[in-house]
Scaffold this motif. Structure first.
Motif, mmCIF file in Angstrom:
data_model
loop_
_atom_site.group_PDB
_atom_site.id
_atom_site.type_symbol
_atom_site.label_atom_id
_atom_site.label_comp_id
_atom_site.label_asym_id
_atom_site.label_seq_id
_atom_site.Cartn_x
_atom_site.Cartn_y
_atom_site.Cartn_z
ATOM 1 N N LEU A 1 0.813 -1.206 0.000
ATOM 2 C CA LEU A 1 0.000 0.000 0.000
ATOM 3 C C LEU A 1 0.847 1.257 0.000
ATOM 4 C CD1 LEU A 1 -2.669 -1.136 2.595
ATOM 5 C CD2 LEU A 1 -2.689 -1.374 0.117
ATOM 6 N N ASN A 2 2.141 1.125 -0.060
ATOM 7 C CA ASN A 2 3.029 2.276 -0.001
ATOM 8 C C ASN A 2 3.852 2.364 -1.280
ATOM 9 O OD1 ASN A 2 5.002 4.179 0.502
ATOM 10 N ND2 ASN A 2 5.257 3.570 2.614
ATOM 11 N N PRO A 3 3.487 3.285 -2.190
ATOM 12 C CA PRO A 3 4.210 3.362 -3.467
ATOM 13 C C PRO A 3 5.686 3.676 -3.301
ATOM 14 C CG PRO A 3 2.629 5.170 -3.273
ATOM 15 C CD PRO A 3 2.407 4.257 -2.107
ATOM 16 N N HIS B 1 -0.692 3.664 -10.370
ATOM 17 C CA HIS B 1 -0.553 2.256 -9.998
ATOM 18 C C HIS B 1 -0.894 2.034 -8.519
ATOM 19 C CE1 HIS B 1 1.610 1.898 -13.837
ATOM 20 N NE2 HIS B 1 1.185 0.653 -13.784
ATOM 21 N N ALA B 2 -0.549 2.971 -7.671
ATOM 22 C CA ALA B 2 -0.908 2.862 -6.252
ATOM 23 C C ALA B 2 -2.421 2.867 -6.097
ATOM 24 C CB ALA B 2 -0.281 3.996 -5.450
ATOM 25 N N ILE B 3 -3.103 3.743 -6.823
ATOM 26 C CA ILE B 3 -4.573 3.799 -6.758
ATOM 27 C C ILE B 3 -5.166 2.466 -7.190
ATOM 28 C CG2 ILE B 3 -6.611 4.872 -7.794
ATOM 29 C CD1 ILE B 3 -4.966 7.523 -7.787
ATOM 30 N N ILE C 1 -9.637 -2.870 -1.745
ATOM 31 C CA ILE C 1 -11.023 -2.662 -1.332
ATOM 32 C C ILE C 1 -11.919 -3.764 -1.890
ATOM 33 C CG2 ILE C 1 -13.018 -1.147 -1.608
ATOM 34 C CD1 ILE C 1 -10.945 1.205 -1.493
ATOM 35 N N VAL C 2 -11.745 -4.080 -3.175
ATOM 36 C CA VAL C 2 -12.553 -5.132 -3.818
ATOM 37 C C VAL C 2 -12.377 -6.468 -3.116
ATOM 38 C CG1 VAL C 2 -12.735 -6.519 -5.935
ATOM 39 C CG2 VAL C 2 -12.638 -4.040 -6.086
ATOM 40 N N ASN C 3 -11.174 -6.737 -2.625
ATOM 41 C CA ASN C 3 -10.878 -8.018 -1.978
ATOM 42 C C ASN C 3 -11.088 -7.992 -0.469
ATOM 43 O OD1 ASN C 3 -9.901 -9.891 -4.133
ATOM 44 N ND2 ASN C 3 -8.614 -8.120 -4.536
#
Length: 103
Positions: free
Chosen positions: A42-44, A90-92, A99-101
């Motif tokens: 979660l950290n680009p 790409h981070a988004i 969120i989907v998972n």
């Protein structure tokens, strides 16, 4: 936030952290509040920036600390807006997949 390195999970160190911060304030594999799963995803900056800079800065020899600092600063300044925009996009995408998972 602590990782699972042996010095970080030794009893004296855990006691010291608990005494100063309270047991519920510490994020660690060895405390009730667990390390977020796959948090580096979660950290680009962890995914992209450090690898990019390491490759760019150490492509040649570094003679001293001042040269290292200068090389890092120059490489950061030379990153294009297009490249940085791509990193954010790409981070988004990773955030949306999380969120989907249900993560």
């Amino acid at each position: 936030m602590q990782d699972g390195a042996p010095p970080h999970i030794a009893y004296p160190f855990k006691s010291l952290l608990s005494m100063h911060f309270g047991i519920d304030s510490i994020i660690s594999l060895q405390f009730p509040t667990n390390w977020p799963p796959r948090s580096p995803d979660l950290n680009p900056w962890d995914i992209w920036l450090w690898g990019y800079l390491k490759h760019a800065v150490f492509c040649g020899p570094i003679e001293n600390l001042a040269e290292l600092k200068t090389s890092i600063a120059q490489n950061v300044q030379n990153m294009s807006t297009v490249t940085l925009r791509s990193v954010v996009e790409h981070a988004i995408c990773r955030f949306e997949l999380m969120i989907v998972n249900g993560g």
